[in-house]
Design a protein around this motif. Structure first.
Motif, mmCIF file in Angstrom:
data_model
loop_
_atom_site.group_PDB
_atom_site.id
_atom_site.type_symbol
_atom_site.label_atom_id
_atom_site.label_comp_id
_atom_site.label_asym_id
_atom_site.label_seq_id
_atom_site.Cartn_x
_atom_site.Cartn_y
_atom_site.Cartn_z
ATOM 1 N N LEU A 101 0.816 -1.211 0.000
ATOM 2 C CA LEU A 101 0.000 0.000 0.000
ATOM 3 C C LEU A 101 0.851 1.262 0.000
ATOM 4 O O LEU A 101 0.562 2.227 -0.723
ATOM 5 C CB LEU A 101 -0.944 -0.005 1.210
ATOM 6 N N ILE A 102 1.906 1.280 0.777
ATOM 7 C CA ILE A 102 2.757 2.467 0.871
ATOM 8 C C ILE A 102 3.330 2.840 -0.491
ATOM 9 O O ILE A 102 3.396 4.023 -0.854
ATOM 10 C CB ILE A 102 3.891 2.232 1.896
ATOM 11 N N SER A 103 3.727 1.845 -1.246
ATOM 12 C CA SER A 103 4.293 2.112 -2.575
ATOM 13 C C SER A 103 3.239 2.666 -3.530
ATOM 14 O O SER A 103 3.542 3.499 -4.399
ATOM 15 C CB SER A 103 4.905 0.835 -3.150
ATOM 16 N N PHE A 104 1.991 2.222 -3.382
ATOM 17 C CA PHE A 104 0.908 2.778 -4.197
ATOM 18 C C PHE A 104 0.750 4.269 -3.920
ATOM 19 O O PHE A 104 0.535 5.064 -4.835
ATOM 20 C CB PHE A 104 -0.395 2.037 -3.911
ATOM 21 N N ILE A 105 0.830 4.643 -2.653
ATOM 22 C CA ILE A 105 0.715 6.055 -2.276
ATOM 23 C C ILE A 105 1.831 6.871 -2.914
ATOM 24 O O ILE A 105 1.605 7.940 -3.492
ATOM 25 C CB ILE A 105 0.748 6.197 -0.740
ATOM 26 N N ARG A 106 3.042 6.385 -2.821
ATOM 27 C CA ARG A 106 4.196 7.101 -3.382
ATOM 28 C C ARG A 106 4.061 7.297 -4.895
ATOM 29 O O ARG A 106 4.302 8.385 -5.421
ATOM 30 C CB ARG A 106 5.485 6.344 -3.062
ATOM 31 N N ILE A 107 3.670 6.234 -5.583
ATOM 32 C CA ILE A 107 3.554 6.310 -7.038
ATOM 33 C C ILE A 107 2.449 7.278 -7.448
ATOM 34 O O ILE A 107 2.635 8.107 -8.358
ATOM 35 C CB ILE A 107 3.291 4.906 -7.621
ATOM 36 N N ALA A 108 1.295 7.177 -6.785
ATOM 37 C CA ALA A 108 0.183 8.067 -7.117
ATOM 38 C C ALA A 108 0.583 9.527 -6.933
ATOM 39 O O ALA A 108 0.304 10.373 -7.797
ATOM 40 C CB ALA A 108 -1.029 7.732 -6.251
ATOM 41 N N ARG A 109 1.262 9.824 -5.844
ATOM 42 C CA ARG A 109 1.662 11.206 -5.596
ATOM 43 C C ARG A 109 2.725 11.676 -6.574
ATOM 44 O O ARG A 109 2.678 12.820 -7.070
ATOM 45 C CB ARG A 109 2.173 11.352 -4.163
ATOM 46 N N ASP A 110 3.685 10.833 -6.894
ATOM 47 C CA ASP A 110 4.743 11.237 -7.818
ATOM 48 C C ASP A 110 4.181 11.510 -9.214
ATOM 49 O O ASP A 110 4.681 12.397 -9.918
ATOM 50 C CB ASP A 110 5.833 10.154 -7.895
ATOM 51 N N CYS A 111 3.156 10.763 -9.605
ATOM 52 C CA CYS A 111 2.563 10.976 -10.928
ATOM 53 C C CYS A 111 1.598 12.152 -10.954
ATOM 54 O O CYS A 111 1.482 12.840 -11.977
ATOM 55 C CB CYS A 111 1.839 9.704 -11.380
ATOM 56 N N LYS A 128 -2.884 -1.029 13.542
ATOM 57 C CA LYS A 128 -1.777 -1.980 13.470
ATOM 58 C C LYS A 128 -0.719 -1.612 12.431
ATOM 59 O O LYS A 128 0.260 -2.330 12.271
ATOM 60 C CB LYS A 128 -2.327 -3.379 13.135
ATOM 61 N N VAL A 129 -0.913 -0.494 11.715
ATOM 62 C CA VAL A 129 0.035 -0.152 10.659
ATOM 63 C C VAL A 129 1.374 0.279 11.247
ATOM 64 O O VAL A 129 1.457 0.786 12.373
ATOM 65 C CB VAL A 129 -0.518 0.958 9.743
ATOM 66 N N GLU A 130 2.423 0.080 10.465
ATOM 67 C CA GLU A 130 3.769 0.467 10.879
ATOM 68 C C GLU A 130 3.919 1.985 10.833
ATOM 69 O O GLU A 130 3.239 2.665 10.046
ATOM 70 C CB GLU A 130 4.804 -0.176 9.956
ATOM 71 N N PRO A 131 4.808 2.543 11.650
ATOM 72 C CA PRO A 131 5.017 3.997 11.655
ATOM 73 C C PRO A 131 5.363 4.570 10.290
ATOM 74 O O PRO A 131 5.017 5.716 9.991
ATOM 75 C CB PRO A 131 6.183 4.168 12.638
ATOM 76 N N VAL A 132 6.023 3.776 9.442
ATOM 77 C CA VAL A 132 6.401 4.275 8.118
ATOM 78 C C VAL A 132 5.178 4.645 7.291
ATOM 79 O O VAL A 132 5.228 5.558 6.460
ATOM 80 C CB VAL A 132 7.287 3.239 7.371
ATOM 81 N N PHE A 133 4.052 3.959 7.525
ATOM 82 C CA PHE A 133 2.837 4.311 6.782
ATOM 83 C C PHE A 133 2.438 5.752 7.074
ATOM 84 O O PHE A 133 2.142 6.527 6.153
ATOM 85 C CB PHE A 133 1.689 3.368 7.156
ATOM 86 N N TRP A 134 2.435 6.115 8.337
ATOM 87 C CA TRP A 134 2.048 7.468 8.712
ATOM 88 C C TRP A 134 3.025 8.502 8.159
ATOM 89 O O TRP A 134 2.615 9.566 7.691
ATOM 90 C CB TRP A 134 1.954 7.587 10.233
ATOM 91 N N SER A 135 4.301 8.185 8.202
ATOM 92 C CA SER A 135 5.297 9.148 7.705
ATOM 93 C C SER A 135 5.165 9.348 6.199
ATOM 94 O O SER A 135 5.314 10.472 5.699
ATOM 95 C CB SER A 135 6.718 8.686 8.062
ATOM 96 N N VAL A 136 4.852 8.270 5.467
ATOM 97 C CA VAL A 136 4.669 8.394 4.017
ATOM 98 C C VAL A 136 3.399 9.186 3.705
ATOM 99 O O VAL A 136 3.394 10.043 2.807
ATOM 100 C CB VAL A 136 4.632 7.006 3.347
ATOM 101 N N CYS A 137 2.315 8.921 4.434
ATOM 102 C CA CYS A 137 1.087 9.692 4.228
ATOM 103 C C CYS A 137 1.323 11.181 4.473
ATOM 104 O O CYS A 137 0.840 12.035 3.710
ATOM 105 C CB CYS A 137 -0.021 9.180 5.146
#
Length: 290
Positions: A101-111, A128-137
């Protein structure tokens, strides 16, 4: 100086209902020819809830994941086709079931750096999500939109505070009534009337594996057919690699064969977990519901 006519239009626009706003988005898009007001991306077909009458047929769907390289390719293709997409919704099924999911967010934003990007979730897995999810959002300016079903209504404040602590925008929509079951099992609906009834309420182009669909039903009804041995017309969507932006617009602006199995109205009925029985998707089951 703002004209009286402009002020009047602004006041009217502010007072439009949610559905009217969505319809307005559609017609504005259809006139502009330059972009899409929104698009839904179903990154996983299955869900961890089993809502009766779900329009994505998630309770009977296979656990199919959107392939990440394919998604990146598709987003880049859409970027070449359209100047903008106002809102991109990453959903399911339940999007948190997808391990990337995190990679989907990154790609959508970059495009699409100027789009509103939203992860639509039922919230069950959010704590239950990892902290990296919040930082990427936060980094990618991506919001959480929670569909609040009855089993989780007492946890919304906790989820909202969790998002706030992580600097991520959070919106919730309380789901007490459902209105998505609209299958006409006779298949004799007037295609144009059914299509117009749909478009007057919402406009949700649906992206999946290199194809764009008029709606989720036209893609996901394959699961209904498979489970109950039926033959409702399934859509293959429109290949975005063989289509121009104008051809996509034209495709999204007209009825398709699946519309013959869609009712001209969607009754409201109280939300409940389903039993995966065929009647749960049939319009006649809910005609007298409140």
């Amino acid at each position: 100086m703002v004209s009286k006519l402009s002020r009047t239009y602004s006041n009217v626009k502010r007072n439009l209902s949610v559905r009217a706003r969505q319809a307005e988005d559609y017609y504005r898009y259809n006139l502009s020819k330059n972009g899409l007001p929104k698009i839904e991306v179903q990154i996983v077909d299955q869900c961890n809830l089993n809502c009766r009458g779900c329009s994505h047929f998630c309770g009977i769907a296979d656990r199919v994941f959107y392939d990440l390289p394919q998604f990146e390719k598709d987003m880049n293709r859409l970027k070449r086709l359209f100047k903008k997409i106002n809102k991109i919704k990453l959903l399911g099924g339940e999007p948190f079931l997808h391990p990337e999911l995190i990679s989907f967010i990154r790609i959508a934003r970059d495009c699409f750096p100027l789009s509103d990007i939203v992860v639509v979730t039922n919230g069950i897995l959010l704590p239950k999500v990892e902290p990296v999810f919040w930082s990427v959002c936060k980094e990618k300016n991506t919001a959480i939109e929670m569909s609040v079903y009855p089993p989780l209504q007492n946890k919304v404040s906790y989820y909202r505070e969790l998002a706030k602590q992580n600097g991520v925008a959070f919106k919730s929509s309380k789901i007490k009534w459902f209105f998505t079951a609209r299958i006409n099992p006779e298949g004799d609906s007037d295609m144009k009337k059914a299509f117009n009834a749909c478009r007057n309420n919402y406009f949700v182009p649906f992206l999946k594996d290199g194809a764009i669909y008029s709606c989720a039903i036209s893609y996901a009804v394959r699961y209904y057919n498979k489970r109950f041995d039926k033959n409702i017309a399934e859509s293959k969507g429109l290949d975005i690699y063989k289509s121009t932006s104008r051809e996509i617009i034209d495709y999204l602006s007209r009825p398709i064969e699946t519309c013959r199995w869609c009712a001209e109205f969607s009754p409201e009925f109280s939300w409940s977990s389903g039993k995966q029985e065929i009647e749960e998707w049939h319009i006649n089951t809910y005609k007298n519901s409140v």
